[in-house]
Write an enzyme that holds these catalytic residues in place. Structure first.
Site, short mmCIF file in Angstrom:
data_model
loop_
_atom_site.label_atom_id
_atom_site.label_comp_id
_atom_site.label_asym_id
_atom_site.label_seq_id
_atom_site.Cartn_x
_atom_site.Cartn_y
_atom_site.Cartn_z
N ARG A 1 26.78 83.84 27.98
CA ARG A 1 26.18 82.53 27.74
C ARG A 1 26.20 82.19 26.23
NH1 ARG A 1 21.12 79.81 30.78
NH2 ARG A 1 19.95 81.71 30.50
N ASN B 1 19.59 64.03 30.39
CA ASN B 1 18.19 64.05 30.83
C ASN B 1 17.54 62.67 30.75
OD1 ASN B 1 17.80 63.74 28.09
ND2 ASN B 1 16.03 65.10 28.04
N GLY C 1 19.97 75.74 28.41
CA GLY C 1 20.10 74.28 28.31
C GLY C 1 19.49 73.71 27.04
N ARG D 1 20.55 87.26 24.26
CA ARG D 1 20.57 88.52 25.00
C ARG D 1 21.84 88.59 25.85
NH1 ARG D 1 15.64 88.69 29.10
NH2 ARG D 1 16.89 86.93 29.81
N GLY E 1 6.86 72.84 19.49
CA GLY E 1 7.64 72.24 20.57
C GLY E 1 7.08 70.91 21.05
N LYS F 1 20.10 67.94 35.66
CA LYS F 1 20.66 67.47 34.39
C LYS F 1 22.19 67.41 34.38
CE LYS F 1 16.74 68.80 31.51
NZ LYS F 1 16.29 69.46 30.26
P1 NDP Z 1 17.28 78.42 30.24
O1 NDP Z 1 16.79 79.19 31.41
O2 NDP Z 1 18.50 77.57 30.39
O3 NDP Z 1 17.55 79.43 29.01
C1 NDP Z 1 16.60 80.39 28.65
C2 NDP Z 1 17.04 81.10 27.39
O4 NDP Z 1 15.98 82.01 27.00
C3 NDP Z 1 18.28 81.95 27.56
O5 NDP Z 1 19.01 81.96 26.36
C4 NDP Z 1 17.71 83.35 27.84
O6 NDP Z 1 18.57 84.39 27.47
C5 NDP Z 1 16.52 83.33 26.91
N1 NDP Z 1 15.46 84.27 27.31
C6 NDP Z 1 14.54 84.09 28.28
N2 NDP Z 1 13.71 85.16 28.33
C7 NDP Z 1 14.13 86.01 27.37
C8 NDP Z 1 13.68 87.30 26.92
N3 NDP Z 1 12.63 87.91 27.47
N4 NDP Z 1 14.33 87.88 25.89
C9 NDP Z 1 15.38 87.27 25.29
N5 NDP Z 1 15.87 86.08 25.69
C10 NDP Z 1 15.24 85.44 26.71
O7 NDP Z 1 16.03 77.54 29.78
P2 NDP Z 1 16.08 76.21 28.92
O8 NDP Z 1 17.05 76.37 27.81
O9 NDP Z 1 16.18 75.03 29.81
O10 NDP Z 1 14.60 76.19 28.32
C11 NDP Z 1 14.19 77.12 27.32
C12 NDP Z 1 12.79 76.75 26.90
O11 NDP Z 1 12.81 75.47 26.27
C13 NDP Z 1 11.79 76.65 28.04
O12 NDP Z 1 10.62 77.35 27.70
C14 NDP Z 1 11.48 75.17 28.14
O13 NDP Z 1 10.17 74.93 28.53
C15 NDP Z 1 11.70 74.73 26.69
N6 NDP Z 1 12.04 73.30 26.58
C16 NDP Z 1 11.22 72.54 25.78
C17 NDP Z 1 11.48 71.20 25.62
C18 NDP Z 1 10.58 70.39 24.76
O14 NDP Z 1 10.64 69.16 24.82
N7 NDP Z 1 9.76 70.99 23.90
C19 NDP Z 1 12.62 70.54 26.30
C20 NDP Z 1 13.44 71.46 27.08
C21 NDP Z 1 13.13 72.78 27.21
P3 NDP Z 1 19.70 84.97 28.48
O15 NDP Z 1 20.85 84.00 28.42
O16 NDP Z 1 20.01 86.30 27.90
O17 NDP Z 1 19.04 85.04 29.84
#
Ligand code: NDP
Length: 285
Positions: A159, A92, A133, A155, A248, A71
Site C-alpha cells: 500500500r 467524497n 484513503g 506498515r 484532525g 468513495k
Molecule cells: P484506511 O483503513 O484506508 O488506512 C489506515 C492506515 O492506518 C493504513 O495506512 C494502515 O496501515 C494504518 N494503520 C492502522 N493501524 C495501524 C497500526 N496499528 N500501526 C501502523 N499503521 C496502522 O483508513 P483511512 O485512511 O480512511 O482513515 C485513516 C484515519 O483518518 C481514520 O482514523 C479516519 O477516522 C481518519 N480520517 C479523518 C478525517 C478528518 O476529517 N479528520 C477524514 C478522513 C479520515 P497498513 O496499510 O499497514 O494497514
C-alpha cells in the site's frame, strides 16, 4: 415575494451513517448563516448507491458527501471529476454544476486548509505516516500545493509503495517509501509530520505512533487526522517538544467549509462548526 416552502437539499450517503457527525456540523453552519438548506444524513448500502444518486438528481439536490464505502464506487454514477479527485480515484463530495454532478475530494483539501493556518507546504519536506484513503488524499493535495519531498511511512509495503508510485507519476513531488518496522526516526530537515493512520482513534485512545520521539524537533509542524479524541498522543508528544500542532478537527471542519462553498457559494464560519464538534467530541485541550 411569497415565502418558499421548498428548501435546498444536500446530504450524505454512507454505510454506518449513524456514526457520522458531519450533519450536526453542517446544519449548525446553515442555521448560523440563515440558509434555507437541509443536510440529510442517509444510510445507503453499497448495492443501492446508484439509486441514491439517481434520487438526488431527481430531487434536485445541489450536492452530497459520500463516505465509506462509496468513495470509489460513486465515480461511475457521476458526470465528471475535479483534478485531485481524478488523481486519487476517490470522491467524497459531489457538486451539481449545471445539470451535471461533478466529483470532488474534500478530504485532502480540508486537511490542507487546516494546515495552511500554520504552514504553507510549498517547497517543504513532509513525513507522512499511513497509506490508506486519508493518506492518499492528503499526499496528493500536499503535492499539488507544492510540497517537494514526501516520505510515506507505512506498515504494509504494498500500500505504501502504491501511494509513492502515484505521487511520483501524477505529481511534481518526489516521494519515497520507508518501511515502518521499529521506532521511526524523523529525518533532519523535515518540516511537516502527518499522522494519516487510524492510530489514536477511539477506542484506541492510548495508541501511540512508533517513532523516536527525540527526532521531533521545535519548528516542525505535526498534524493529525484523528477527530475523536482531537488531542492524540502524537500531538501531546509533539507539543511537549516544542512543535506546532494541527488537530484532525480542523480537517473535518474545513471539509465542511469547502463543501458548503461548493454547494451554496457561501463562506461558512468555521467557528460555529468547531463549537459543534467540540461539544460532541470534547475539548481539544
Ligand atoms: P484506511 O483503513 O484506508 O488506512 C489506515 C492506515 O492506518 C493504513 O495506512 C494502515 O496501515 C494504518 N494503520 C492502522 N493501524 C495501524 C497500526 N496499528 N500501526 C501502523 N499503521 C496502522 O483508513 P483511512 O485512511 O480512511 O482513515 C485513516 C484515519 O483518518 C481514520 O482514523 C479516519 O477516522 C481518519 N480520517 C479523518 C478525517 C478528518 O476529517 N479528520 C477524514 C478522513 C479520515 P497498513 O496499510 O499497514 O494497514
Amino acid at each position: 415575494m411569497p415565502k418558499s416552502f421548498l428548501s435546498t437539499l444536500t446530504g450524505s450517503f454512507s454505510t454506518g451513517a449513524a456514526e457520522n457527525p458531519t450533519v450536526a456540523m453542517v446544519e449548525a453552519a446553515y442555521r448560523h448563516h440563515g440558509l434555507d438548506i437541509r443536510y440529510i444524513n442517509c444510510e445507503v448500502p453499497p448495492d443501492l448507491l446508484g439509486d441514491a444518486v439517481r434520487g438526488a438528481r431527481a430531487m434536485g439536490w445541489v450536492g452530497f458527501n459520500c463516505s465509506l464505502p462509496h468513495k470509489v464506487t460513486v465515480i461511475e454514477h457521476l458526470d465528471g471529476l475535479g483534478e485531485s479527485a481524478e488523481i486519487m480515484g476517490a470522491v467524497n463530495c459531489a457538486v451539481r454544476r449545471g445539470d451535471q454532478l461533478i466529483g470532488e475530494n474534500t478530504d485532502g483539501k480540508g486537511f490542507l486548509k487546516s494546515l495552511m493556518e500554520k504552514i504553507d507546504p510549498r517547497g517543504k519536506s513532509v513525513v507522512m505516516f499511513g497509506a490508506g484513503g486519508a493518506a492518499r488524499a492528503i499526499g496528493v493535495e500536499l503535492a499539488l500545493a507544492g510540497a517537494t519531498r514526501i516520505v510515506v511511512v507505512n506498515r504494509g509495503v504494498e500500500r505504501g509503495q502504491t501511494l509513492v508510485d502515484l505521487l511520483n507519476t501524477r505529481t511534481e513531488a518526489t516521494a519515497e517509501f520507508a518501511a515502518w518496522s521499529g521506532p521511526y526516526a524523523i529525518p533532519d530537515g523535515t518540516d511537516i509530520v502527518v499522522n494519516a493512520t487510524s492510530i489514536g482513534l477511539y477506542p484506541d485512545v492510548d495508541g501511540r505512533l512508533d517513532i523516536d520521539l527525540d527526532t521531533l524537533k521545535p519548528g516542525m509542524v505535526v498534524a493529525d487526522v484523528i477527530v475523536n479524541p482531537p488531542k492524540t498522543n502524537i500531538l501531546r508528544d509533539a507539543e511537549a517538544r516544542g512543535c506546532t500542532v494541527v488537530d484532525g478537527l480542523g480537517m473535518l471542519i474545513n471539509q465542511g467549509v469547502i463543501g458548503i462553498k461548493y454547494w451554496t457559494g457561501v463562506d461558512a464560519d468555521p467557528t460555529v462548526m468547531r463549537d459543534t464538534l467540540t461539544e460532541i467530541f470534547g475539548a481539544s485541550d
